[in-house]
Design an enzyme around this catalytic site. Structure first.
Site, PDB file in Angstrom:
ATOM      1  N   HIS A 464     -25.779 -23.791  -2.004  1.00  0.00           N
ATOM      2  CA  HIS A 464     -27.248 -23.757  -2.002  1.00  0.00           C
ATOM      3  C   HIS A 464     -27.750 -22.524  -2.760  1.00  0.00           C
ATOM      4  O   HIS A 464     -28.556 -22.631  -3.686  1.00  0.00           O
ATOM      5  CB  HIS A 464     -27.752 -23.735  -0.547  1.00  0.00           C
ATOM      6  CG  HIS A 464     -29.241 -23.654  -0.414  1.00  0.00           C
ATOM      7  ND1 HIS A 464     -30.011 -24.747  -0.108  1.00  0.00           N
ATOM      8  CD2 HIS A 464     -30.095 -22.617  -0.543  1.00  0.00           C
ATOM      9  CE1 HIS A 464     -31.282 -24.380  -0.060  1.00  0.00           C
ATOM     10  NE2 HIS A 464     -31.364 -23.082  -0.314  1.00  0.00           N
ATOM     11  N   GLU A 465     -27.254 -21.359  -2.367  1.00  0.00           N
ATOM     12  CA  GLU A 465     -27.726 -20.125  -2.998  1.00  0.00           C
ATOM     13  C   GLU A 465     -27.311 -20.079  -4.462  1.00  0.00           C
ATOM     14  O   GLU A 465     -28.040 -19.546  -5.303  1.00  0.00           O
ATOM     15  CB  GLU A 465     -27.214 -18.893  -2.237  1.00  0.00           C
ATOM     16  CG  GLU A 465     -27.688 -18.805  -0.785  1.00  0.00           C
ATOM     17  CD  GLU A 465     -29.198 -18.943  -0.609  1.00  0.00           C
ATOM     18  OE1 GLU A 465     -29.953 -18.624  -1.555  1.00  0.00           O
ATOM     19  OE2 GLU A 465     -29.631 -19.401   0.472  1.00  0.00           O
ATOM     20  N   HIS A 468     -29.908 -21.795  -6.530  1.00  0.00           N
ATOM     21  CA  HIS A 468     -31.020 -20.894  -6.864  1.00  0.00           C
ATOM     22  C   HIS A 468     -30.613 -19.956  -8.005  1.00  0.00           C
ATOM     23  O   HIS A 468     -31.402 -19.673  -8.907  1.00  0.00           O
ATOM     24  CB  HIS A 468     -31.397 -20.028  -5.653  1.00  0.00           C
ATOM     25  CG  HIS A 468     -32.168 -20.735  -4.580  1.00  0.00           C
ATOM     26  ND1 HIS A 468     -33.322 -21.439  -4.840  1.00  0.00           N
ATOM     27  CD2 HIS A 468     -31.980 -20.808  -3.233  1.00  0.00           C
ATOM     28  CE1 HIS A 468     -33.803 -21.924  -3.680  1.00  0.00           C
ATOM     29  NE2 HIS A 468     -33.001 -21.563  -2.700  1.00  0.00           N
ATOM     30  N   HIS A 471     -30.904 -21.526 -11.328  1.00  0.00           N
ATOM     31  CA  HIS A 471     -32.314 -21.632 -11.724  1.00  0.00           C
ATOM     32  C   HIS A 471     -32.761 -20.320 -12.396  1.00  0.00           C
ATOM     33  O   HIS A 471     -33.565 -20.330 -13.324  1.00  0.00           O
ATOM     34  CB  HIS A 471     -33.139 -21.911 -10.458  1.00  0.00           C
ATOM     35  CG  HIS A 471     -34.479 -22.544 -10.688  1.00  0.00           C
ATOM     36  ND1 HIS A 471     -35.372 -22.742  -9.662  1.00  0.00           N
ATOM     37  CD2 HIS A 471     -35.098 -23.009 -11.804  1.00  0.00           C
ATOM     38  CE1 HIS A 471     -36.468 -23.302 -10.138  1.00  0.00           C
ATOM     39  NE2 HIS A 471     -36.323 -23.476 -11.428  1.00  0.00           N
TER      40      HIS A 471
HETATM   41 ZN   LIG Z   1     -33.129 -21.988  -0.606  1.00  0.00          ZN
END
Ligand SMILES: [Zn+2]
Length: 676
Positions: A464-465, A468, A471
């Site tokens: 998940h991290e 990010h 991104h």
């Molecule tokens: Zn998040």
């Protein structure tokens, strides 16, 4: 004496010179950086030349350069490696930074220049990205109250100040209720509890200077207690105390605060000309209107409620078979659900853990990024802010892209949770600036010489991290205002939640989930049981979440309620809340909504992003390959590199050809399956 925070950073990759920075450097660096930013803002606002995009917007983009550099280091350290001194400095800085921010957005001369550019925007020959940045600057100023008359600006400042006081009080009351309640557990009360729960209860007792074991209201202790304790009387007592936080009467009761907060928010929105706070808050989001939010939540509600009600019947039968008669209560759900999970999925955390080594999972995240986006990762030997943090140089076809820092182990100086942030953001204005991105997690550190092993949830968090981080690292824009994760709140979790899907790809597990001692791949049967269990109890999880989101929305839509608790009851009645499930966060402890503005009328955001991540991964499924090159190229082009350069729905539509439907989310949560 020189201050390393203020000198040019000339070391490898222009990283902050961590080894040279002392805590005593921060306060003078902030003072100098704030003074520098104020001088820059004053010279932009007082420029005798007519406003142009370059002398106003681009100048604003660069005005806080030094401040961003100093703050980038400080706030990352304050979160990941704090000390009492750093905490004290953080408290001192909060009002200073807030005052500076109001000063900028309430600067009438500065706003007049932005407004003049906005009025002339059709004649300025702006590129689409420049036009977008101008629009966002103007919106930021207008929404902060810059366009109000003097009386309006004065009242706005009062309202904001009072809201800050109320939010702080709400948070502190909640902490006080959580701190003050605990229940001693005698030896016999520990029956059925796994070792890790007993160890936490012992640690909690020690922290409170008590002998033996105590139960507290910390989620990480009370939830496993509710899952595993066969003692129905104790479960009831613990559950009722847990859900009463903020509603115990007396000085720490949050109910009156909630009402006042809602009233002031309504006033703030009305001052700015919006019909409700929800209308104000949702305007810059992807959802845009309260109606769109309600529509999504209600489409998910019906199947989730159906699933939860079917599950409630199964759990009630299990309880009756256990010799307990009557209705399944809220404090029974987790206990019988845990028994059912073991019976149906036979998943034992101890059996899984050796397959999820930290190094192997980091490798897996890098490998997926290599297959999807051609990124390569090379370990770096550079000084960082803590011995546990590691860095990699990220390149593509030999070209330098970013520095990625992974800071994965828990320690007492780190705040809880997991997050991604940047020491430096990508932007091209004033020279190609490559990002320095960090993922911070709280995984248990192994004993010396042992491999670091993750739980399945930990491995998901790592992916998940890292989503990010992609991104940020793949961002390719000119202006920092729209760089990387600077997007709508209901869009920002798309890249991160989407990346979690690759961990569930069987070939990724087969390649990377190898036994830490033997190197053998995870047996296929275990892998399949793991993947099959991923939708377990999603009826319950969805119901408790959606109910909270609907109450949040009702609070901020229309006139502020004089009695929020009555509105909460009414909303739950109207939607037919299942008897044995309550809101994930009831009003008196709904910190997302009342401890600040972040998620007020925004609690729906997680689900909004989930609709997109489920649908976005479908695009790879439809292409027949989780690593389909064309789909990955479109994902990078329209979403991962685009930051906030366009409205989120335009970005999504460019990637997918259409806006998402809710079906992939329902499928992903197992809510389309016939009820068991
Ligand atoms: Zn998040």
């Amino acid at each position: 004496m020189t201050n390393p925070l203020l000198e040019p950073w000339t070391g490898d990759f222009a990283l902050p010179p961590f080894a040279a920075i002392r805590d005593s450097d921060f306060a003078p660096a902030f003072d100098a950086a704030l003074a520098d930013a104020r001088a820059n803002i004053a010279s932009i606002a007082g420029d005798a030349a007519a406003p142009s995009f370059a002398n106003t917007i681009e100048a604003l983009e660069l005005a806080e350069e030094t401040l961003n550099r100093v703050a980038g280091v400080f706030y990352n350290l304050a979160g990941a490696d704090s000390t009492p001194k750093r905490e004290e400095l953080q408290r001192d800085l909060a009002p200073k930074m807030a005052a500076f921010s109001s000063e900028v957005t309430m600067n009438a001369a500065l706003f007049a220049r932005i407004e003049a550019l906005w009025q002339a925007r059709g004649t300025l020959g702006l590129s689409p990205e420049e036009a977008r940045v101008l629009e966002l600057y103007r919106r930021m100023f207008v929404r902060a109250g810059a366009a109000l008359d003097e009386a309006g600006r004065g009242r706005m400042a009062e309202v904001k100040e009072r809201l800050a006081v109320l939010s702080t009080a709400f948070t502190q009351n909640l902490l006080a209720d959580e701190r003050d309640w605990w229940m001693p557990l005698a030896e016999a009360d520990l029956e059925g509890l796994p070792d890790f729960v007993i160890a936490s209860a012992k640690a909690a007792a020690e922290e409170r200077g008590q002998p033996g074991h105590v139960l507290t209201l910390s989620r990480s202790l009370v939830v496993p207690f509710l899952q595993f304790s066969p003692r129905r009387d104790l479960r009831e007592k613990a559950y009722e105390a847990w859900v009463a936080r903020g509603a115990n009467g007396g000085a720490t009761d949050n109910r009156a605060l909630a009402a006042e907060i809602l009233k002031l928010r309504e006033e703030r929105a009305k001052l700015l000309g919006y019909e409700s706070f929800a209308a104000y808050k949702l305007e810059p989001e992807m959802a845009k209107t309260p109606g769109a939010v309600r529509d999504l939540l209600m489409r998910v509600w019906a199947p989730a409620r159906g699933k939860a009600q079917a599950d409630a019947e199964v759990l009630t039968r299990m309880m009756h078979a256990d010799g307990v008669n009557g209705d399944l209560e809220a404090w029974d759900w987790r206990y019988y659900s845990e028994k059912r999970r073991l019976a149906e999925h036979d998943l034992d955390e101890g059996e899984l853990k050796p397959y999820f080594g930290l190094d192997a999972m980091t490798e897996a995240a890098f490998d997926c990024a290599n297959r999807l986006f051609g990124l390569d990762f090379r370990p770096l030997d550079v000084p960082l802010y803590h011995a546990d943090a590691r860095a990699w140089e990220v390149t593509r076809d030999g070209r330098y892209i970013a520095v990625f820092i992974g800071d994965y182990f828990a320690r007492s100086s780190k705040r809880s949770g997991a997050w991604c942030s940047a020491f430096r953001e990508q932007r091209k204005l004033g020279g190609d600036q490559r990002p320095v991105v960090v993922n911070v997690c709280n995984f248990a550190k192994p004993a010396m010489g042992e491999p670091a092993l993750l739980s399945w949830d930990d491995a998901r968090t790592l992916f998940h991290e890292f989503g990010h981080a992609l991104h940020q690292m793949l961002s390719d824009v000119t202006y920092s205002l729209i760089s990387g994760t600077s997007v709508a709140r209901d869009f920002v979790e798309l890249p991160s939640q989407l990346y979690e899907h690759w961990l569930e790809v069987p070939e990724v597990l087969d390649k990377h989930a190898r036994h830490a001692k033997t190197g053998q791949p995870m047996p296929a049967a275990l892998r399949d049981r793991l993947l099959a269990a991923s939708t377990y109890d999603q009826g319950f999880a969805t119901v408790e979440y959606v109910a909270s989101a609907l109450v949040d929305l009702a609070f901020h839509e229309g006139a502020a309620p004089a009695d929020p608790m009555a509105v909460q009851t009414q909303v739950l009645d109207d939607i037919g809340m299942p008897y044995a499930i309550r809101m994930r966060h009831a009003t008196p402890h709904f910190a997302h909504v009342f401890s600040g503005d972040g998620y007020s009328s925004g609690y729906y955001s997680y689900m909004w992003s989930e609709v997109m991540d489920a649908d976005a991964f479908e695009a790879f499924r439809e292409a027949g390959d989780a690593f389909d090159a064309d789909t990955a190229t479109r994902l990078e082009k329209h979403i991962l590199s685009a930051g906030g350069s366009e409205e989120a729905d335009a970005l999504y539509t460019a990637f997918r050809g259409k806006m998402p439907g809710v079906e992939p989310l329902l499928k992903g949560r197992g809510l389309l399956e016939p009820a068991a």
